[in-house]
Design an enzyme around this catalytic site. Structure first.
Site, mmCIF file in Angstrom:
data_model
loop_
_atom_site.group_PDB
_atom_site.id
_atom_site.type_symbol
_atom_site.label_atom_id
_atom_site.label_comp_id
_atom_site.label_asym_id
_atom_site.label_seq_id
_atom_site.Cartn_x
_atom_site.Cartn_y
_atom_site.Cartn_z
ATOM 1 N N CYS A 47 -0.942 2.651 3.838
ATOM 2 C CA CYS A 47 -1.039 1.984 2.534
ATOM 3 C C CYS A 47 -0.158 0.741 2.418
ATOM 4 O O CYS A 47 -0.665 -0.362 2.219
ATOM 5 C CB CYS A 47 -0.700 2.962 1.426
ATOM 6 S SG CYS A 47 -1.996 4.185 1.209
ATOM 7 N N ALA A 103 17.867 3.355 3.245
ATOM 8 C CA ALA A 103 17.808 2.326 4.288
ATOM 9 C C ALA A 103 17.276 2.930 5.577
ATOM 10 O O ALA A 103 17.445 4.114 5.842
ATOM 11 C CB ALA A 103 19.199 1.754 4.504
ATOM 12 N N LYS A 139 -2.139 -0.268 -9.291
ATOM 13 C CA LYS A 139 -1.964 0.346 -7.969
ATOM 14 C C LYS A 139 -1.274 -0.632 -7.003
ATOM 15 O O LYS A 139 -0.304 -0.283 -6.320
ATOM 16 C CB LYS A 139 -3.332 0.765 -7.425
ATOM 17 C CG LYS A 139 -3.341 1.220 -5.988
ATOM 18 C CD LYS A 139 -2.562 2.493 -5.764
ATOM 19 C CE LYS A 139 -2.378 2.786 -4.292
ATOM 20 N NZ LYS A 139 -1.517 3.919 -4.032
ATOM 21 N N PHE A 149 -2.266 7.699 -6.308
ATOM 22 C CA PHE A 149 -0.863 7.389 -5.985
ATOM 23 C C PHE A 149 -0.226 8.430 -5.066
ATOM 24 O O PHE A 149 0.976 8.400 -4.849
ATOM 25 C CB PHE A 149 -0.048 7.280 -7.283
ATOM 26 C CG PHE A 149 -0.517 6.170 -8.180
ATOM 27 C CD1 PHE A 149 -0.037 4.876 -8.015
ATOM 28 C CD2 PHE A 149 -1.463 6.401 -9.165
ATOM 29 C CE1 PHE A 149 -0.486 3.833 -8.824
ATOM 30 C CE2 PHE A 149 -1.917 5.367 -9.981
ATOM 31 C CZ PHE A 149 -1.427 4.088 -9.808
#
Ligand code: NAD
Length: 445
Positions: free
Chosen positions: A258, A250, A202, A150
């Site tokens: 990924c 934003a 994941k 991660f």
């Protein structure tokens, strides 16, 4: 004290190198194998082939426990074999597992017990297929564990060393124990799961993060249309403990190695299984459109972009990395060139010269903005915090800043004499820029 098992790592990319360096730091003896000889040469010479804060120091500090090789037989005798090879998208959107299969197919007839630990991001069901392939090859004694990674580029070493959780999905309890045990020094929460669920954790985590970004980007777009300020909105929303503040920034959308591929791979995985993942499809589409909003903002102030000089500031998909995979800068540069604009680009570390033809690459921010009709903040590098300066204003032909990452303070930028456009913030009025002949103000797309 328990003896630490020796570790082999397939792949010397972001995940493989960080995994190797961090396990060496934790006291394990590690060998990292890659198929690119120059990469291995560089690493043996003490050079790091990618930009990742803290990685070079870690590799250097642990030289005596870390080796690099291109040779298969120098790695396969190890009891723990991490697979950290790339899983890029294919034309269909499915993950390309050819590098994973090469690793599996090249495993020799191991006599000793070993565990293959999958860190590469793979579709749900991959573990089952690898398990079956190992069994069919007489490698039933080789364990298989899904242990998705991660880490985020730019903070990869810190993320690895301080994981929110370690996910371990195994077919056999004993393998799960061994792999979870490798992380013991980190004192992390370990989530034990079956292999398919570990694979899905994941993909689902990434999809959720993407959803949050596209959500706040759509809120930003509505803020622009209604006069609200998304920064204030995100703060107020994020303080709700049920929601939290993360991934509510934003901007012009995500890129990288990924999210784009994992999002499409999950959508494709669902559709291969007969399910139309509507929400994820929308999340991806919102992101595609978000990158292009910069064009509308430039046209609003400059009219047609043909012949206009636009400085793109930041090319890497995010700060603190030189990774350009799926970077919004690539889409923006291509759109601007297609509109006939002249593009001048700057990034402190990423080199896009082989990816972008027709762009002028500049060695400094000042060089990039000189004579420019607009400066676009594409990546929120620290170096750009001071962009709204007198020096920059003096160098530009038109003092227009489009801040694709809401990095600057709009009030400060305007007070410094710039026309400022952020994402989801009150825009500068049209008349703020001095009229030029070619300017035909247009409504935003
Ligand atoms: N980069 C990230 O931030 C990140 C984070 C979490 C998970 N992941 C996942 O981890 C995996 C690796 O990602 P990455 O960014 O490190 O990829 P990368 O492309 O940077 O590195 C992959 C490396 O594997 C090597 N390789 C290919 N075949 C090999 C083989 N047979 N033996 C040894 N090496 C081989 C390649 O030469 C390359 O150097 C992917 O599945 C990715 O989705 C990446």
């Amino acid at each position: 004290m328990k003896e630490k098992p020796a570790i082999g790592v397939f792949g010397a990319g972001w995940v493989g190198l960080v995994t190797g360096a961090c396990f060496a730091e934790l006291g394990y003896d590690v060998v990292v194998r890659d198929v690119i000889p120059e990469r291995i040469e560089q690493l043996r010479d003490g050079r790091v082939p990618l930009h990742e804060p803290g990685l070079g120091e870690l590799l250097e500090q642990n030289r005596e426990r870390l080796a690099f090789t291109t040779e298969l037989d120098e790695i396969v005798s190890r009891p723990i074999l991490f697979v950290c090879v790339g899983t890029p998208p294919t034309y269909s959107g499915d993950a390309d597992l050819s590098a994973v299969w090469t690793v599996v197919d090249q495993l020799p007839a191991l006599q000793e017990r070993a565990i293959l630990v999958m860190k590469s991001t793979v579709p749900v069901g991959t573990g089952e297929k690898v398990r079956a392939a190992l069994d069919a090859r007489g490698l039933a004694h080789v364990g298989y564990v899904s242990n998705p990674e991660f880490l985020a580029e730019g903070s990869a070493v810190r993320d690895f060393m301080n994981p929110d959780r370690v996910v371990v999905g195994a077919f056999a309890e004993a393998d799960s124990e061994v792999v979870a045990g490798l992380y013991e020094p980190l004192e992390a929460s370990v989530v034990r799961a079956d292999v398919a669920s570990a694979e899905m954790i994941k993909l689902a985590a990434n999809a959720f993060l993407m959803t949050r970004i596209s959500f706040i980007n759509e809120i930003a777009n509505v803020c622009e249309a209604t006069g609200a300020d998304v920064e204030q909105v995100a703060k107020g929303v994020g303080l709700d403990h049920r929601l939290g503040p993360h991934f509510l920034r934003a901007g012009i959308g995500w890129g990288g190695s990924c999210f784009p591929k994992d999002g499409v791979a999950l959508k494709q995985l669902a559709s291969n299984s007969g399910y139309h993942f509507q929400l994820l499809s929308a999340v991806i589409e919102v992101n595609d459109l978000q990158k292009r909003r910069v064009i509308g903002k430039l046209e609003k102030h400059l009219g047609k972009l043909r012949g206009k000089k636009v400085a793109l500031l930041g090319l890497a998909f995010k700060p603190n990395t030189d990774d350009l995979r799926e970077a919004p800068s690539l889409v923006l540069a291509s759109r601007l060139l297609a509109e006939g604009a002249e593009v001048r680009a700057w990034d402190p570390v990423a080199d896009a010269s082989r990816l972008l033809q027709g762009v002028t690459f500049c060695g400094s921010v000042l060089d990039a903005v000189s004579g420019a009709d607009a400066a676009v903040i594409v990546t929120e590098w620290d170096e750009l915090q001071g962009l709204a300066s007198e020096e920059v204003r003096g160098a530009m032909r038109n003092a227009l800043i489009v801040d694709g990452r809401n990095l600057l303070d709009p009030e400060h930028a305007r007070a410094a004499g710039f026309v400022y456009e952020g994402i989801g913030r009150a825009a500068s009025p049209l008349e703020a820029l001095p009229e030029t002949e070619e300017r035909e103000p247009q409504l935003e797309a």
